[in-house]
Write a protein that holds these residues in place. Structure first.
Motif, mmCIF file in Angstrom:
data_model
loop_
_atom_site.group_PDB
_atom_site.id
_atom_site.type_symbol
_atom_site.label_atom_id
_atom_site.label_comp_id
_atom_site.label_asym_id
_atom_site.label_seq_id
_atom_site.Cartn_x
_atom_site.Cartn_y
_atom_site.Cartn_z
ATOM 1 N N ARG A 44 0.925 -1.204 -0.085
ATOM 2 C CA ARG A 44 -0.134 -0.082 -0.030
ATOM 3 C C ARG A 44 0.764 1.022 0.000
ATOM 4 O O ARG A 44 0.593 2.202 0.505
ATOM 5 N N MET A 98 3.324 4.135 -1.875
ATOM 6 C CA MET A 98 2.878 5.318 -3.132
ATOM 7 C C MET A 98 3.072 4.638 -4.366
ATOM 8 O O MET A 98 2.400 4.901 -5.333
ATOM 9 N N TYR A 99 3.990 3.736 -4.492
ATOM 10 C CA TYR A 99 4.484 3.207 -5.748
ATOM 11 C C TYR A 99 3.294 2.239 -5.949
ATOM 12 O O TYR A 99 2.894 2.078 -7.387
ATOM 13 N N HIS A 100 2.695 1.390 -5.255
ATOM 14 C CA HIS A 100 1.613 0.459 -5.568
ATOM 15 C C HIS A 100 0.204 1.156 -5.843
ATOM 16 O O HIS A 100 -0.632 0.747 -6.387
ATOM 17 N N ASN A 101 0.114 2.333 -5.068
ATOM 18 C CA ASN A 101 -1.103 3.417 -5.454
ATOM 19 C C ASN A 101 -1.024 3.923 -6.882
ATOM 20 O O ASN A 101 -2.165 4.122 -7.492
ATOM 21 N N TYR A 102 0.011 4.047 -7.554
ATOM 22 C CA TYR A 102 0.261 4.671 -8.667
ATOM 23 C C TYR A 102 0.964 3.783 -9.666
ATOM 24 O O TYR A 102 1.453 4.049 -10.787
ATOM 25 N N ILE A 103 0.711 2.508 -9.504
ATOM 26 C CA ILE A 103 1.385 1.373 -10.301
ATOM 27 C C ILE A 103 0.656 1.446 -11.655
ATOM 28 O O ILE A 103 1.410 1.354 -12.645
ATOM 29 N N LEU A 104 -0.958 1.937 -11.845
ATOM 30 C CA LEU A 104 -1.639 1.875 -13.071
ATOM 31 C C LEU A 104 -0.801 3.019 -13.819
ATOM 32 O O LEU A 104 -0.376 3.046 -15.078
ATOM 33 N N THR A 105 -0.592 4.163 -13.135
ATOM 34 C CA THR A 105 -0.131 5.434 -13.758
ATOM 35 C C THR A 105 1.549 5.190 -14.238
ATOM 36 O O THR A 105 1.954 5.571 -15.445
ATOM 37 N N PHE A 106 2.210 4.095 -13.670
ATOM 38 C CA PHE A 106 3.700 3.889 -14.249
ATOM 39 C C PHE A 106 3.319 2.931 -15.335
ATOM 40 O O PHE A 106 4.255 2.982 -16.135
ATOM 41 N N GLN A 107 2.603 1.986 -15.357
ATOM 42 C CA GLN A 107 2.314 1.245 -16.536
ATOM 43 C C GLN A 107 2.020 2.034 -17.603
ATOM 44 O O GLN A 107 2.510 1.700 -18.823
ATOM 45 N N TYR A 157 2.635 5.092 -18.436
ATOM 46 C CA TYR A 157 4.056 5.803 -18.470
ATOM 47 C C TYR A 157 5.028 4.980 -19.364
ATOM 48 O O TYR A 157 5.517 5.336 -20.411
#
Length: 311
Positions: free
Chosen positions: A41, A43-52, A54
């Motif tokens: 939980r 910050m990385y896991h919360n924005y993992i869709l955004t990173f994908q 990107y």
């Protein structure tokens, strides 16, 4: 997890290997450490869709940039052949390596900007397709019609951007201008020769398509004869297959894609020569002071007039 609830440790992250040795089972009878989901939980896991998203956009951008760099290098090499008055004496040595080095040194920003525009269009296409799959059950007839319209618009926009980018890269290789000016010059040049552009593109597409089909057809025939044991003289060892359609279709599809890659070089050659030819007709008149750089045979094919004298 605690069946009875009312535990201060409930819904907290735990380690199943050391959980039995902690104080949690004593403080909360019946508590257990169960698998919930991969990740955490943070910050990385919360924005993992955004990173994908990107990563996907960066992948599309890099792929288009590599293609643009190859197209610009090929355009520079073919243009050096066309603008040589005495062929092949005036052609510079190693034209492909020279054009590639010039593109890397001077035109990287223009190529990156053009590939960025194309990657943005492709990214919008992917997003529309993703939303369609996620909302497929909740769609009505109006939403489906709107989705079809968006798909058609983005498909046409992608084709148009690819076409303009290819011609802009040719103008960049010819004059070394930036992407915007090259795109404008290429667009106006093509509009002034719209009939020649239409005929040349259609004939080139048809001829190259016949070449791709011919290559994949020859490979398919040889693969069929080989897999059905009708060419035992060529191979040594057993060639019996229980089901030969899968390797047969794989070879046909692979040969078509390889032929497409090789014939794309010829396609870039035709477009570059055509752009140079249009520029040659506008800059020169075929007189002794301004002779054409085009060869007489090519001039007779693309026009009905006879070329003037050449120096």
């Amino acid at each position: 997890m605690v069946p009875a609830g009312q535990c201060i440790y409930e819904d907290e992250t735990c380690d199943p290997e050391i959980f039995p040795y902690t104080n949690i089972p004593k403080d909360c009878p019946g508590a257990s450490c169960n698998f919930a989901f991969y990740g955490g939980r943070s910050m990385y896991h919360n924005y993992i869709l955004t990173f994908q998203v990107y990563n996907l956009f960066a992948f599309l951008w890099l792929i288009n940039f590599v293609i643009a760099l190859g197209q610009c290098a090929l355009a520079g090499a073919f243009a050096s052949y066309y603008w040589a008055m005495k062929k092949p004496d005036d052609i510079p040595p190693y034209p492909l390596f020279t054009a590639f080095g010039r593109a890397v040194r001077y035109h990287t920003g223009s190529l990156a900007f053009g590939s960025l525009i194309l990657a943005s269009v492709q990214m919008f296409k992917v997003i529309v397709e993703y939303l369609d799959r996620r909302l497929k059950k909740a769609q009505n007839s109006a939403a489906q019609f709107l989705h079809c319209c968006l798909q058609c618009c983005f498909w046409c926009l992608e084709k148009m951007v690819k076409f303009l980018n290819r011609n802009a890269y040719i103008m960049i290789a010819l004059y070394g201008k930036n992407f915007c000016e090259s795109t404008r010059d290429a667009f106006y040049l093509l509009m002034r020769n719209i009939l020649k552009v239409t005929v040349t593109d259609e004939v080139t597409y048809f001829v190259l398509l016949l070449g791709k089909v011919l290559v994949s057809g020859i490979v398919g025939v040889l693969a069929f004869l080989l897999f059905t044991e009708r060419l035992q003289i060529i191979v040594d060892g057993p060639t019996t297959l229980n089901y030969y359609w899968v390797p047969f279709l794989t070879l046909v599809f692979g040969s078509y894609m390889i032929a497409h890659g090789f014939f794309s070089v010829y396609s870039m050659c035709v477009e570059t020569i055509f752009i140079c030819f249009c520029e040659d007709l506008e800059r020169n008149d075929g007189s002794a002071e301004k002779p054409y750089f085009v060869t007489p045979s090519l001039h007779s094919i693309l026009t009905k007039k006879r070329p003037g004298p050449q120096r």
